[in-house]
Design a protein around this motif. Structure first.
Motif, mmCIF file in Angstrom:
data_model
loop_
_atom_site.group_PDB
_atom_site.id
_atom_site.type_symbol
_atom_site.label_atom_id
_atom_site.label_comp_id
_atom_site.label_asym_id
_atom_site.label_seq_id
_atom_site.Cartn_x
_atom_site.Cartn_y
_atom_site.Cartn_z
ATOM 1 N N ASP A 93 17.616 -29.462 37.257
ATOM 2 C CA ASP A 93 16.871 -30.743 37.023
ATOM 3 C C ASP A 93 15.993 -30.254 35.864
ATOM 4 N N SER A 94 16.240 -30.398 34.517
ATOM 5 C CA SER A 94 15.489 -29.748 33.498
ATOM 6 C C SER A 94 15.005 -31.074 32.575
ATOM 7 N N PRO A 95 13.986 -31.376 32.467
ATOM 8 C CA PRO A 95 13.483 -32.376 31.442
ATOM 9 C C PRO A 95 13.630 -31.973 30.084
ATOM 10 N N VAL A 96 13.440 -30.660 29.837
ATOM 11 C CA VAL A 96 13.690 -30.255 28.324
ATOM 12 C C VAL A 96 15.017 -30.352 28.099
ATOM 13 N N ILE A 97 16.258 -30.180 28.925
ATOM 14 C CA ILE A 97 17.406 -30.061 28.348
ATOM 15 C C ILE A 97 17.749 -31.554 28.611
ATOM 16 N N SER A 98 17.466 -32.204 29.258
ATOM 17 C CA SER A 98 17.792 -34.077 29.333
ATOM 18 C C SER A 98 17.183 -34.448 28.023
ATOM 19 N N SER A 99 15.988 -34.357 27.654
ATOM 20 C CA SER A 99 15.471 -34.548 26.380
ATOM 21 C C SER A 99 16.465 -34.303 25.111
ATOM 22 N N ALA A 100 16.664 -32.899 25.135
ATOM 23 C CA ALA A 100 17.403 -32.716 23.938
ATOM 24 C C ALA A 100 18.877 -33.104 23.976
ATOM 25 N N LEU A 101 19.489 -33.346 24.993
ATOM 26 C CA LEU A 101 20.754 -33.931 24.955
ATOM 27 C C LEU A 101 20.756 -35.377 24.605
ATOM 28 N N GLN A 102 19.653 -36.180 25.385
ATOM 29 C CA GLN A 102 19.428 -37.336 24.918
ATOM 30 C C GLN A 102 19.453 -37.613 23.617
ATOM 31 N N LYS A 103 18.683 -36.874 22.942
ATOM 32 C CA LYS A 103 18.286 -36.959 21.448
ATOM 33 C C LYS A 103 19.385 -36.549 20.570
ATOM 34 N N LEU A 104 20.504 -35.608 21.143
ATOM 35 C CA LEU A 104 21.634 -35.287 20.568
ATOM 36 C C LEU A 104 22.598 -36.513 20.523
ATOM 37 N N TRP A 105 22.773 -37.177 21.719
ATOM 38 C CA TRP A 105 23.566 -38.371 21.822
ATOM 39 C C TRP A 105 23.226 -39.533 21.060
ATOM 40 N N SER A 106 21.823 -39.742 21.030
ATOM 41 C CA SER A 106 21.137 -40.858 20.463
ATOM 42 C C SER A 106 21.455 -40.728 18.967
ATOM 43 N N LEU A 107 20.969 -39.617 18.406
ATOM 44 C CA LEU A 107 21.254 -39.384 16.867
ATOM 45 C C LEU A 107 22.772 -39.484 16.452
ATOM 46 N N SER A 108 23.796 -38.968 17.429
ATOM 47 C CA SER A 108 25.112 -38.943 17.145
ATOM 48 C C SER A 108 25.750 -40.331 16.995
ATOM 49 N N HIS A 109 25.183 -41.235 18.034
ATOM 50 C CA HIS A 109 25.519 -42.420 17.722
ATOM 51 C C HIS A 109 24.920 -43.315 16.485
ATOM 52 N N GLU A 110 23.681 -43.155 16.106
ATOM 53 C CA GLU A 110 23.232 -43.582 15.008
ATOM 54 C C GLU A 110 23.794 -43.014 13.790
ATOM 55 N N GLU A 111 23.935 -41.958 13.576
ATOM 56 C CA GLU A 111 24.378 -41.355 12.504
ATOM 57 C C GLU A 111 25.982 -40.908 12.315
ATOM 58 N N GLU A 125 17.436 -25.185 21.454
ATOM 59 C CA GLU A 125 16.487 -25.715 22.368
ATOM 60 C C GLU A 125 17.158 -25.625 23.838
ATOM 61 N N ILE A 126 18.388 -26.025 23.932
ATOM 62 C CA ILE A 126 19.188 -26.062 25.376
ATOM 63 C C ILE A 126 19.356 -24.458 25.877
ATOM 64 N N LEU A 127 19.855 -23.626 25.048
ATOM 65 C CA LEU A 127 20.092 -22.436 25.339
ATOM 66 C C LEU A 127 18.622 -21.383 25.697
ATOM 67 N N ALA A 128 17.574 -21.877 25.081
ATOM 68 C CA ALA A 128 16.326 -21.295 25.307
ATOM 69 C C ALA A 128 15.962 -21.827 26.818
ATOM 70 N N GLU A 129 15.987 -22.925 27.089
ATOM 71 C CA GLU A 129 15.898 -23.323 28.292
ATOM 72 C C GLU A 129 16.500 -22.869 29.364
ATOM 73 N N LEU A 130 17.996 -22.799 29.427
ATOM 74 C CA LEU A 130 18.818 -22.230 30.274
ATOM 75 C C LEU A 130 18.464 -20.484 30.515
ATOM 76 N N CYS A 131 18.084 -19.890 29.357
ATOM 77 C CA CYS A 131 17.755 -18.573 29.817
ATOM 78 C C CYS A 131 16.243 -18.478 30.443
#
Length: 260
Positions: A93-111, A125-131
């Protein structure tokens, strides 16, 4: 679910929650109930298997080692190894990864299809948090970009606004690894490179709408978007109006007020 061994680190996010998952994803056996938004991580080069006690919906993101191992080696000064990660705790349960993914999907939908800069910066961002979660955290950045590096990277972004510029190209301009550049850019500017690029595109589109008679489709291409529909979605989010409405408002504000 049975997957053959592949040279990718795979991240799975549960979109519903409440499903009990059992199996081995390369970090040892686990048997736990996932909450909505939880993640599980499948190790590279491991034939993993899982079973679920009910229908569930997942989202998958993969990191090919051929590319990302080099990025992580640079971040860890050559000392990084996936074998040293310990992700046996099961669901994450990672807010950092959730936020990064949400921004990724959101921007992909928009652009539309995600740009290289968007995908690569989100990956860092995601790999740094996983590490960090796996016990192999990277040292925090010791400072932001040097003034000359900041200036040159911003100049490159503006000069190639219509292109799909990559994180590697920006990092090379600053003489840094992509991983360090992404973190130092955010420390200096206050937002990640991908967010700043969107702001720059919107600002340039505003200037062109105000100062030229170029069609909206041409302006969209000029600032790096594939169509006027994509520009309209981005504009609606950042300016709360369409590009055509913006042009009318800035060119004839009195008439616009009367219409309103």
């Amino acid at each position: 679910m049975f997957d053959p061994a592949v040279p990718d680190l795979a991240l799975y996010q549960d979109l519903r929650g409440g499903t009990r998952i059992a199996g081995n994803l390369g970090w040892g056996n686990f048997n736990k109930t996932l909450a909505r938004g939880n993640f599980v991580v499948a190790a590279p080069n491991f034939a993993h298997h899982t079973t679920a006690d009910a229908n569930h919906q997942i989202r998958n993101l993969s990191f090919p080692l051929l590319h990302w191992k080099k990025v992580l080696d640079e971040a860890a000064e050559g000392r990084f190894s996936f074998d040293d990660l310990d992700l046996r705790g099961g669901p994450i349960d990672s807010p950092v990864i959730s936020s990064a993914l949400q921004k990724l999907w959101s921007l992909s939908h928009e652009e539309g299809a995600p740009s290289r800069l968007l995908a690569q910066a989100a990956g860092c961002e995601i790999l740094a948090e996983l590490c960090r979660l796996g016990g192999e955290p990277f040292a925090p950045p010791r400072g932001g970009l040097a003034p000359w590096a900041q200036r040159r990277s911003l100049e490159l972004m503006r000069a190639r606004l219509s292109e799909d510029i990559s994180l590697e190209e920006l990092a090379a301009e600053a003489r840094l690894s992509p991983f360090h550049f992404a973190r130092m850019f955010k420390q200096s500017i206050g937002v990640p490179p991908r967010v700043y690029l969107t702001r720059m595109r919107v600002e340039t589109a505003c200037e062109l709408l105000e100062m030229t008679d170029l069609p909206v489709t041409d302006i969209a291409l000029e600032v790096g978007y594939s169509s006027n529909q994509v520009l309209a979605r981005v504009f609606a989010k950042h300016r709360h109006m369409s590009p055509t409405e913006y042009r009318r408002v800035v060119r004839d504000p009195i008439s616009s007020l009367e219409v309103s």
